[in-house]
Design an enzyme around this catalytic site. Structure first.
Site, mmCIF file in Angstrom:
data_model
loop_
_atom_site.group_PDB
_atom_site.id
_atom_site.type_symbol
_atom_site.label_atom_id
_atom_site.label_comp_id
_atom_site.label_asym_id
_atom_site.label_seq_id
_atom_site.Cartn_x
_atom_site.Cartn_y
_atom_site.Cartn_z
ATOM 1 N N TYR A 105 33.766 11.782 -4.618
ATOM 2 C CA TYR A 105 34.719 12.250 -3.605
ATOM 3 C C TYR A 105 35.736 11.164 -3.257
ATOM 4 O O TYR A 105 36.814 11.470 -2.741
ATOM 5 C CB TYR A 105 34.004 12.670 -2.322
ATOM 6 C CG TYR A 105 33.051 13.828 -2.443
ATOM 7 C CD1 TYR A 105 33.022 14.641 -3.576
ATOM 8 C CD2 TYR A 105 32.166 14.128 -1.408
ATOM 9 C CE1 TYR A 105 32.138 15.701 -3.674
ATOM 10 C CE2 TYR A 105 31.283 15.186 -1.498
ATOM 11 C CZ TYR A 105 31.262 15.965 -2.632
ATOM 12 O OH TYR A 105 30.374 17.015 -2.709
ATOM 13 N N VAL A 125 25.418 22.731 4.039
ATOM 14 C CA VAL A 125 26.518 21.813 4.329
ATOM 15 C C VAL A 125 27.816 22.611 4.261
ATOM 16 O O VAL A 125 28.063 23.339 3.307
ATOM 17 C CB VAL A 125 26.573 20.606 3.370
ATOM 18 C CG1 VAL A 125 25.448 19.644 3.663
ATOM 19 C CG2 VAL A 125 26.545 21.025 1.925
ATOM 20 N N ARG A 185 32.144 22.531 5.042
ATOM 21 C CA ARG A 185 33.269 21.587 5.053
ATOM 22 C C ARG A 185 34.483 22.193 5.737
ATOM 23 O O ARG A 185 34.776 23.377 5.589
ATOM 24 C CB ARG A 185 33.637 21.216 3.616
ATOM 25 C CG ARG A 185 34.897 20.373 3.469
ATOM 26 C CD ARG A 185 35.192 20.093 2.004
ATOM 27 N NE ARG A 185 35.547 21.302 1.273
ATOM 28 C CZ ARG A 185 36.794 21.749 1.102
ATOM 29 N NH1 ARG A 185 37.800 21.080 1.618
ATOM 30 N NH2 ARG A 185 37.028 22.847 0.418
ATOM 31 N N ARG A 214 37.358 23.469 13.688
ATOM 32 C CA ARG A 214 36.556 24.328 12.819
ATOM 33 C C ARG A 214 35.213 23.683 12.503
ATOM 34 O O ARG A 214 34.212 24.376 12.327
ATOM 35 C CB ARG A 214 37.316 24.628 11.533
ATOM 36 C CG ARG A 214 38.522 25.527 11.718
ATOM 37 C CD ARG A 214 38.105 26.972 11.999
ATOM 38 N NE ARG A 214 39.250 27.810 12.286
ATOM 39 C CZ ARG A 214 40.036 28.364 11.365
ATOM 40 N NH1 ARG A 214 39.802 28.120 10.078
ATOM 41 N NH2 ARG A 214 41.038 29.133 11.722
#
EC number: 1.1.1.-
Length: 286
Positions: free
Chosen positions: A61, A239, A241, A247
């Site tokens: 990432y 998980v 994102r 949010r």
């Protein structure tokens, strides 16, 4: 099969699940894939402020350092956090897996990882078994507490277990109503592997699905909250994102309602085997 320790219908607290190595892992956390450093720091801080303690990143990432900065800035004691990162495909191998683990720790500014995963099996590369053996060694040296895999199929998981005599604590996979991974979850239950779901919103494609929006309206919730809650009620760790702090907090606020069986079944009926991300058997990236 792993079982959620506690879910209070009137509480915003995030419960935990016991892994097969007795570690406790929060059932809901923040993923930071494809987020810039700035977005990563703001999202992680927002999640931590909202009570989230599970942060999921990966070497590929490129934002482990940003995660580390946010953790440091939060002031939250290390022992209260559960930090996951992943081994990149290009670093697979017995020794390189251990080296990559230490490099991730340096970028994160941490002394140990709570969970270290093989990001993608890359079966054509043929190094996922020796990589897992390297992760076992990293655990023995105290660099990581729990080890697992990501994007592994039933057969690949069986190979790891057979050849290393070690059962991964977690298999993190794409899982949402279009791809419910029912058969894989059964295999996980047989081996006491925790199922962790990523892309619970189907990369955003499911938030406008009529079945989901109708159910969300009935509960006075957002479609995203319903999708996360559906996944949790399957006893999965999730998980989720978002690059928007508001949010992030919203998607974590899912512990004060429960989907009725008929609504769980209606969402389950959306399954058609659609995978929105990569095929684990052929993907060689990250």
């Amino acid at each position: 099969m792993t079982v959620i320790d506690e879910i209070y219908s009137s509480s915003s607290a995030i419960p935990t699940v016991a892994l097969n190595d007795e570690a406790k892992m929060p059932v809901l956390g923040l993923g930071v894939a494809k987020l810039s450093d700035e977005e990563t720091e703001s999202s992680v801080l927002a999640a931590l402020e909202a009570g989230c303690r599970l942060i999921d990143t990966a070497a590929s990432y490129g934002n482990e350092a940003a995660v580390g900065r946010a953790i440091a800035a939060s002031g939250i004691p290390r022992e209260e956090l559960f930090v996951t990162t992943k081994l990149g495909t290009s670093r697979q191998g017995f020794h390189s897996a251990q080296e990559s683990c230490k490099e991730s720790l340096d970028r994160l500014g941490l002394d140990y990882l709570d969970l270290y995963l093989i990001h993608w099996p890359a079966p054509k590369l043929g190094k996922y078994v020796e990589s897992f053996e390297g992760m076992i060694e990293a655990r023995e040296r105290g660099h990581v507490r729990s080890i697992g895999v990501s994007n592994f199929t039933e057969d690949l998981l069986a190979t790891v277990i057979e050849e290393t005599d070690e059962v991964p604590a977690v298999n993190q996979v794409e899982l949402h109503p279009r791809l419910n991974q029912a058969e894989l979850r059964q295999v996980h239950a047989q081996h006491d592997v925790t199922t962790q779901s990523y892309s619970p919103l189907g990369v955003g494609r499911l938030i406008e699905e009529p079945t989901v929006t109708t159910i969300a309206a009935e509960y006075g919730r957002t479609p995203a909250q319903v999708l996360v809650r559906w996944n949790l009620q399957l006893d999965n760790v999730v998980v989720s994102r978002s690059s928007k702090p508001e949010r992030v907090a919203e998607n974590l606020d899912v512990f004060d309602f429960t989907l009725e069986p008929e609504h769980m079944e209606a969402i389950e009926g959306l399954h058609d085997g659609t995978r929105v991300l990569h095929d684990p058997m052929t993907f060689m990236g990250t």
